[in-house]
Design an enzyme around this catalytic site. Structure first.
Site, PDB file in Angstrom:
ATOM      1  N   LYS A   8      41.804  64.971  49.668  1.00  0.00           N
ATOM      2  CA  LYS A   8      41.287  63.741  49.039  1.00  0.00           C
ATOM      3  C   LYS A   8      42.346  62.633  49.072  1.00  0.00           C
ATOM      4  O   LYS A   8      42.070  61.505  49.467  1.00  0.00           O
ATOM      5  CB  LYS A   8      40.874  64.014  47.577  1.00  0.00           C
ATOM      6  CG  LYS A   8      39.833  65.103  47.429  1.00  0.00           C
ATOM      7  CD  LYS A   8      39.443  65.322  45.983  1.00  0.00           C
ATOM      8  CE  LYS A   8      40.517  65.939  45.123  1.00  0.00           C
ATOM      9  NZ  LYS A   8      40.894  67.331  45.462  1.00  0.00           N
ATOM     10  N   ARG A  82      34.777  64.844  37.696  1.00  0.00           N
ATOM     11  CA  ARG A  82      34.875  66.275  38.013  1.00  0.00           C
ATOM     12  C   ARG A  82      34.030  67.155  37.111  1.00  0.00           C
ATOM     13  O   ARG A  82      34.029  68.370  37.271  1.00  0.00           O
ATOM     14  CB  ARG A  82      36.324  66.749  37.827  1.00  0.00           C
ATOM     15  CG  ARG A  82      37.111  66.628  39.071  1.00  0.00           C
ATOM     16  CD  ARG A  82      38.506  67.149  38.898  1.00  0.00           C
ATOM     17  NE  ARG A  82      39.367  66.284  39.652  1.00  0.00           N
ATOM     18  CZ  ARG A  82      40.439  66.661  40.296  1.00  0.00           C
ATOM     19  NH1 ARG A  82      40.843  67.902  40.237  1.00  0.00           N
ATOM     20  NH2 ARG A  82      41.140  65.807  40.986  1.00  0.00           N
ATOM     21  N   ARG A 121      52.502  72.329  50.673  1.00  0.00           N
ATOM     22  CA  ARG A 121      52.533  70.869  50.475  1.00  0.00           C
ATOM     23  C   ARG A 121      53.868  70.469  49.842  1.00  0.00           C
ATOM     24  O   ARG A 121      54.378  71.141  48.962  1.00  0.00           O
ATOM     25  CB  ARG A 121      51.393  70.449  49.553  1.00  0.00           C
ATOM     26  CG  ARG A 121      51.501  68.985  49.140  1.00  0.00           C
ATOM     27  CD  ARG A 121      50.263  68.466  48.497  1.00  0.00           C
ATOM     28  NE  ARG A 121      49.912  69.139  47.262  1.00  0.00           N
ATOM     29  CZ  ARG A 121      48.826  68.858  46.541  1.00  0.00           C
ATOM     30  NH1 ARG A 121      47.998  67.929  46.953  1.00  0.00           N
ATOM     31  NH2 ARG A 121      48.564  69.502  45.444  1.00  0.00           N
ATOM     32  N   ARG A 154      54.772  70.492  43.799  1.00  0.00           N
ATOM     33  CA  ARG A 154      54.109  70.300  42.509  1.00  0.00           C
ATOM     34  C   ARG A 154      54.101  71.583  41.695  1.00  0.00           C
ATOM     35  O   ARG A 154      53.980  72.667  42.253  1.00  0.00           O
ATOM     36  CB  ARG A 154      52.662  69.828  42.743  1.00  0.00           C
ATOM     37  CG  ARG A 154      52.507  68.342  42.531  1.00  0.00           C
ATOM     38  CD  ARG A 154      51.199  67.806  42.986  1.00  0.00           C
ATOM     39  NE  ARG A 154      50.015  68.461  42.446  1.00  0.00           N
ATOM     40  CZ  ARG A 154      48.766  68.019  42.649  1.00  0.00           C
ATOM     41  NH1 ARG A 154      48.582  66.921  43.365  1.00  0.00           N
ATOM     42  NH2 ARG A 154      47.734  68.637  42.153  1.00  0.00           N
ATOM     43  N   ARG A 165      42.611  76.859  39.971  1.00  0.00           N
ATOM     44  CA  ARG A 165      42.058  75.506  40.191  1.00  0.00           C
ATOM     45  C   ARG A 165      40.812  75.587  41.060  1.00  0.00           C
ATOM     46  O   ARG A 165      39.823  74.895  40.818  1.00  0.00           O
ATOM     47  CB  ARG A 165      43.110  74.606  40.869  1.00  0.00           C
ATOM     48  CG  ARG A 165      44.194  74.135  39.917  1.00  0.00           C
ATOM     49  CD  ARG A 165      45.459  73.739  40.642  1.00  0.00           C
ATOM     50  NE  ARG A 165      45.328  72.603  41.537  1.00  0.00           N
ATOM     51  CZ  ARG A 165      46.208  72.293  42.482  1.00  0.00           C
ATOM     52  NH1 ARG A 165      47.301  73.029  42.656  1.00  0.00           N
ATOM     53  NH2 ARG A 165      46.026  71.250  43.241  1.00  0.00           N
TER      54      ARG A 165
HETATM   55  P1  AP5 Z   1      46.035  66.368  49.730  1.00  0.00           P
HETATM   56  O1  AP5 Z   1      45.585  65.130  50.414  1.00  0.00           O
HETATM   57  O2  AP5 Z   1      47.221  66.266  48.835  1.00  0.00           O
HETATM   58  O3  AP5 Z   1      44.799  67.090  49.006  1.00  0.00           O
HETATM   59  P2  AP5 Z   1      44.051  66.731  47.655  1.00  0.00           P
HETATM   60  O4  AP5 Z   1      42.622  67.071  47.860  1.00  0.00           O
HETATM   61  O5  AP5 Z   1      44.373  65.333  47.231  1.00  0.00           O
HETATM   62  O6  AP5 Z   1      44.733  67.841  46.750  1.00  0.00           O
HETATM   63  P3  AP5 Z   1      45.155  67.856  45.229  1.00  0.00           P
HETATM   64  O7  AP5 Z   1      45.939  69.141  45.047  1.00  0.00           O
HETATM   65  O8  AP5 Z   1      45.877  66.595  44.866  1.00  0.00           O
HETATM   66  O9  AP5 Z   1      43.798  67.980  44.534  1.00  0.00           O
HETATM   67  P4  AP5 Z   1      43.569  68.422  43.089  1.00  0.00           P
HETATM   68  O10 AP5 Z   1      42.175  67.980  42.886  1.00  0.00           O
HETATM   69  O11 AP5 Z   1      43.852  69.844  42.821  1.00  0.00           O
HETATM   70  O12 AP5 Z   1      44.722  67.671  42.316  1.00  0.00           O
HETATM   71  P5  AP5 Z   1      44.784  66.269  41.569  1.00  0.00           P
HETATM   72  O13 AP5 Z   1      46.137  65.728  41.730  1.00  0.00           O
HETATM   73  O14 AP5 Z   1      43.629  65.420  41.890  1.00  0.00           O
HETATM   74  O15 AP5 Z   1      46.303  67.467  50.882  1.00  0.00           O
HETATM   75  C1  AP5 Z   1      46.792  68.764  50.559  1.00  0.00           C
HETATM   76  C2  AP5 Z   1      47.753  69.254  51.653  1.00  0.00           C
HETATM   77  O16 AP5 Z   1      47.028  69.471  52.858  1.00  0.00           O
HETATM   78  C3  AP5 Z   1      48.856  68.239  52.018  1.00  0.00           C
HETATM   79  O17 AP5 Z   1      50.028  68.953  52.304  1.00  0.00           O
HETATM   80  C4  AP5 Z   1      48.315  67.501  53.263  1.00  0.00           C
HETATM   81  O18 AP5 Z   1      49.362  67.041  54.106  1.00  0.00           O
HETATM   82  C5  AP5 Z   1      47.493  68.618  53.929  1.00  0.00           C
HETATM   83  N1  AP5 Z   1      46.286  68.123  54.579  1.00  0.00           N
HETATM   84  C6  AP5 Z   1      45.432  67.149  54.136  1.00  0.00           C
HETATM   85  N2  AP5 Z   1      44.393  67.004  54.985  1.00  0.00           N
HETATM   86  C7  AP5 Z   1      44.586  67.929  55.977  1.00  0.00           C
HETATM   87  C8  AP5 Z   1      43.857  68.306  57.159  1.00  0.00           C
HETATM   88  N3  AP5 Z   1      42.705  67.700  57.485  1.00  0.00           N
HETATM   89  N4  AP5 Z   1      44.343  69.309  57.920  1.00  0.00           N
HETATM   90  C9  AP5 Z   1      45.506  69.951  57.591  1.00  0.00           C
HETATM   91  N5  AP5 Z   1      46.254  69.648  56.514  1.00  0.00           N
HETATM   92  C10 AP5 Z   1      45.801  68.644  55.705  1.00  0.00           C
HETATM   93  O19 AP5 Z   1      44.603  66.783  40.077  1.00  0.00           O
HETATM   94  C11 AP5 Z   1      45.615  67.606  39.497  1.00  0.00           C
HETATM   95  C12 AP5 Z   1      45.153  68.119  38.159  1.00  0.00           C
HETATM   96  O20 AP5 Z   1      44.827  67.009  37.292  1.00  0.00           O
HETATM   97  C13 AP5 Z   1      43.875  68.972  38.161  1.00  0.00           C
HETATM   98  O21 AP5 Z   1      44.158  70.323  38.439  1.00  0.00           O
HETATM   99  C14 AP5 Z   1      43.415  68.770  36.718  1.00  0.00           C
HETATM  100  O22 AP5 Z   1      44.188  69.516  35.821  1.00  0.00           O
HETATM  101  C15 AP5 Z   1      43.723  67.318  36.475  1.00  0.00           C
HETATM  102  N6  AP5 Z   1      42.605  66.405  36.814  1.00  0.00           N
HETATM  103  C16 AP5 Z   1      42.556  65.503  37.822  1.00  0.00           C
HETATM  104  N7  AP5 Z   1      41.399  64.810  37.790  1.00  0.00           N
HETATM  105  C17 AP5 Z   1      40.692  65.299  36.732  1.00  0.00           C
HETATM  106  C18 AP5 Z   1      39.426  64.998  36.191  1.00  0.00           C
HETATM  107  N8  AP5 Z   1      38.617  64.045  36.737  1.00  0.00           N
HETATM  108  N9  AP5 Z   1      39.013  65.697  35.087  1.00  0.00           N
HETATM  109  C19 AP5 Z   1      39.805  66.620  34.522  1.00  0.00           C
HETATM  110  N10 AP5 Z   1      41.031  66.956  34.997  1.00  0.00           N
HETATM  111  C20 AP5 Z   1      41.466  66.311  36.101  1.00  0.00           C
END
Ligand code: AP5
Length: 213
Positions: A8, A82, A121, A154, A165
């Protein structure tokens, strides 16, 4: 929308040429954590366990960010909503603001690929650039290409937490796909293809073009 690590944040960064305002709920939480406020401390504990931040805190922070903000080129929401409650509140916000949601992109990634991606990552703590040790490594090992800072992992990118997760995503977030499908807004993409190809498909599907600054 998409499972943890589906890409994302990477996709949102690749869409920066659209000049839309990008907001990631996860980034808002990490900013709050850095400030060490009571809310930030509570969020850190929840995120470390791989659980979702409670709806009232999520909605409070998102609303604060969103309210009063205008963007001629629209918004890209990354990781929000979410839960069912977040989706319903977001629909109400849109209505109040007189705006419409134009698309919901769902990135699909298997659990085993999720674990592989997230455990490798690395992130620049200074400018937020995201790397992957195998697919998108930094030019100099352990250092950010743009600012040279030491890359970090992270706290929630360890296997046990990644699997939790993923399970929570399947239970609480994946079902929202039906909500957006019923509104005729859902587009599903496999995230198991290289990020450049995925970005090109998104540009093509939605007939997008980079906007000159
Ligand atoms: P990356 O682009 O970082 O993936 P991402 O989907 O953004 O992953 P996140 O881990 O950030 O998602 P998340 O939803 O768990 O965490 P968030 O920070 O939003 O890519 C991942 C890796 O893959 C990278 O190394 C990249 O280089 C590689 N990659 C990307 N695309 C690729 C491809 N096509 N091919 C190969 N490699 C690729 O949230 C963190 C925490 O916050 C959650 O766990 C929760 O506790 C809380 N939170 C966030 N939003 C909410 C909400 N709305 N409600 C409640 N809690 C929430």
């Amino acid at each position: 929308m998409g499972s943890p690590g589906a890409g994302k944040g990477t996709l949102a960064a690749n869409l920066r040429t659209l000049n839309a305002e990008h907001v990631s709920s996860g980034d808002l939480f990490r900013r709050e954590m850095k400030r060490n406020t009571p809310v930030g401390i509570a969020i850190r504990k929840t995120m470390k366990r791989g659980e979702l931040v409670p709806d009232h805190l999520t909605l409070g922070l998102m609303r604060k960010w969103f309210w009063g903000r205008k963007s001629a080129r629209g918004f890209i929401l990354d990781g929000f909503p979410r839960t069912r409650i977040q989706a319903v509140c977001f629909d109400e916000w849109m209505e109040t603001r007189g705006e419409v949601l134009t698309a919901c992109v769902l990135l699909e990634l298997s659990e085993s690929e999720t674990v592989k991606r997230l455990s490798q990552r690395r992130i620049c703590p200074k400018d937020g650039t995201v790397y992957h040790l195998a697919h998108n490594p930094p030019r100099c090992e352990g250092r950010c290409d743009s600012c040279g800072s030491t890359l970090v992992q992270r706290e929630d990118d360890i296997e046990e937490v990644i699997r939790r997760r993923y399970a929570i995503y399947e239970r609480l977030t994946r079902p929202l796909a039906d909500h957006y499908a019923n509104l005729g807004l859902l587009s599903v993409f496999s995230a198991e293809i290289p990020q450049e190809e995925l970005t090109a498909r998104i540009f093509e599907t939605f007939n997008l073009a980079p906007v000159p600054r």
